[in-house]
Motif scaffolding. Structure first.
Motif, short mmCIF file in Angstrom:
data_model
loop_
_atom_site.label_atom_id
_atom_site.label_comp_id
_atom_site.label_asym_id
_atom_site.label_seq_id
_atom_site.Cartn_x
_atom_site.Cartn_y
_atom_site.Cartn_z
N GLU A 114 30.56 56.55 43.81
CA GLU A 114 31.38 55.55 43.22
C GLU A 114 32.69 55.34 43.53
N LEU A 115 33.28 54.03 43.41
CA LEU A 115 34.74 54.19 43.81
C LEU A 115 35.41 53.45 42.52
N ARG A 116 36.29 54.28 42.09
CA ARG A 116 37.12 53.81 40.90
C ARG A 116 38.68 53.32 41.28
N LEU A 117 38.61 52.24 41.02
CA LEU A 117 39.96 51.29 41.10
C LEU A 117 40.87 51.09 39.87
N ARG A 118 42.35 50.93 40.19
CA ARG A 118 43.18 50.36 39.30
C ARG A 118 43.74 49.48 39.80
N VAL A 119 43.85 48.15 39.14
CA VAL A 119 44.68 46.73 39.63
C VAL A 119 45.85 46.48 38.75
N ARG A 120 46.84 46.53 39.36
CA ARG A 120 47.97 45.89 38.41
C ARG A 120 48.69 44.79 38.71
N ILE A 121 49.00 44.16 37.94
CA ILE A 121 49.86 42.77 38.16
C ILE A 121 51.18 43.19 37.83
N PHE A 149 35.84 36.05 39.59
CA PHE A 149 37.39 36.10 39.39
C PHE A 149 37.39 36.11 37.94
N VAL A 150 38.64 36.56 37.26
CA VAL A 150 38.96 36.50 36.00
C VAL A 150 40.38 35.66 35.72
N GLU A 151 40.34 34.94 34.55
CA GLU A 151 41.75 34.36 34.25
C GLU A 151 42.63 35.19 33.45
N VAL A 152 43.96 35.31 34.17
CA VAL A 152 44.86 36.23 33.50
C VAL A 152 45.83 35.48 32.89
N ASP A 153 46.42 35.52 31.78
CA ASP A 153 47.24 34.83 30.91
C ASP A 153 48.72 35.52 31.31
N TYR A 154 49.46 34.37 31.67
CA TYR A 154 51.05 34.85 31.74
C TYR A 154 51.56 35.88 30.75
N ASP A 155 50.96 35.57 29.58
CA ASP A 155 51.73 36.20 28.34
C ASP A 155 51.03 37.45 27.65
N ASP A 156 49.74 37.21 27.93
CA ASP A 156 48.60 38.12 27.10
C ASP A 156 47.96 39.14 28.31
N GLY A 157 48.01 38.81 29.56
CA GLY A 157 47.24 39.71 30.33
C GLY A 157 45.83 39.51 30.54
N PHE A 158 45.18 40.54 30.90
CA PHE A 158 43.72 40.23 31.13
C PHE A 158 42.77 40.17 29.95
N PRO A 159 41.86 39.15 29.69
CA PRO A 159 40.99 39.23 28.66
C PRO A 159 40.00 40.55 28.79
N ALA A 160 39.46 40.52 27.60
CA ALA A 160 38.24 41.54 27.74
C ALA A 160 37.22 40.95 28.32
N ASP A 161 36.57 42.06 29.25
CA ASP A 161 35.61 41.60 29.98
C ASP A 161 34.56 42.84 30.53
N PRO A 162 33.29 42.70 30.58
CA PRO A 162 32.70 43.99 30.56
C PRO A 162 32.62 44.27 32.11
N ARG A 163 33.22 43.60 32.98
CA ARG A 163 33.43 44.23 34.46
C ARG A 163 34.46 45.23 34.60
N GLU A 165 37.90 47.69 32.45
CA GLU A 165 38.58 48.11 31.44
C GLU A 165 40.11 47.92 31.37
N VAL A 166 40.77 47.20 30.41
CA VAL A 166 41.87 46.73 30.21
C VAL A 166 42.67 47.99 29.70
N ASP A 167 43.68 48.35 30.35
CA ASP A 167 44.93 49.46 29.80
C ASP A 167 45.26 49.27 28.63
N PRO A 168 45.05 50.26 27.60
CA PRO A 168 45.73 49.88 26.18
C PRO A 168 46.94 49.75 26.19
N VAL A 169 47.85 50.17 27.30
CA VAL A 169 49.26 50.32 27.13
C VAL A 169 49.63 49.11 27.71
N ASP A 170 49.22 48.68 28.94
CA ASP A 170 49.59 47.74 29.74
C ASP A 170 48.41 46.57 30.04
N PRO A 171 48.60 45.39 29.37
CA PRO A 171 47.28 44.41 29.34
C PRO A 171 47.33 43.93 31.09
#
Length: 226
Positions: A114-121, A149-163, A165-171
């Motif tokens: 498997e390939l594990r990726l981290r994506v940061r905005i 695709f996933v909707e990323v809110d300008y203020d709240d960051g990524f929503p919860a999604d099974p596809r 994991e959201v970083d608990p420190v940086d949304p």
């Protein structure tokens, strides 16, 4: 990028010189896209221009080589303008929890199933009345639409999604896992799009792909930077 070949995508600039004689071209520059590159830290890279000119070890030829090396490796992020958001991609190949084994443009030729990726905005901000971005995930050549695709809110960051994991420190940071098959040539790339079309288009960021699997000779000379 769209055809799935191992090519480095770069931005082009729609540059105009206008003195107000043409409607809409009152400004001397219009449609100025930006390429952000990641350089090899082993190469000489004096950030200050005056210091670079005074430093015989950092010649014009060497500076050119730094840029060409980054482009050859595909270490280029295309952004709409200097104030646009950024999308950073890193891969954890050896499972040590550090996402520095490969980045956008790199080839991963050996992974353990498997390939594990981290994506940061970074630099998320509202523009043109938009309330959120769409982060598109592209994995197949010649597709008319992204795999998801996933909707990323300008203020709240990524929503919860099974596809992912959201970083608990940086949304605005997620981690996701992709299946890896050594006998298949695969890739993944990301596009950040506003939900409101701007003056020209709605695209904020395009990353080069992370290539993984059976790319063979197409990845020669494209080893990741560590």
């Amino acid at each position: 990028l769209v055809s799935g070949q191992r090519l480095a995508g770069t931005a082009g600039a729609d540059h105009h010189h206008g003195g107000g004689d043409i409607p809409g071209l009152e400004s001397p520059t219009f449609g100025l896209a930006v390429n952000l590159i990641r350089v090899d830290p082993a190469l000489p890279n004096t950030v200050d221009v005056e210091a670079a000119l005074a430093d015989p070890a950092t010649t014009i030829d060497q500076r050119t080589a730094i840029v060409m090396d980054a482009i050859r490796r595909g270490h280029v992020m295309v952004v709409e303008d200097e104030g646009a958001a950024r999308v950073f991609v890193g891969a954890d190949v050896d499972g040590d929890g550090r996402f520095h084994d490969a980045r956008a443009g790199d080839c991963v030729l050996d992974a353990d199933g498997e390939l594990r990726l981290r994506v940061r905005i970074e630099g998320a901000s509202a523009s043109f009345g938009s309330g959120h971005y769409n982060l598109e995930v592209w994995t197949h050549a010649d597709d008319a639409s992204p795999e998801w695709f996933v909707e990323v809110d300008y203020d709240d960051g990524f929503p919860a999604d099974p596809r992912y994991e959201v970083d608990p420190v940086d949304p605005f940071t997620i981690e996701l896992t992709l299946p890896y098959a050594a006998d298949e040539a695969r890739f993944v790339r990301f596009v950040l799009v506003r939900d409101v079309v701007g003056p020209v288009n709605d695209t904020e960021v395009v990353t080069n792909p992370v290539y993984y699997g059976a790319w063979g000779a197409e990845c020669d000379g494209a080893s990741p930077l560590y």
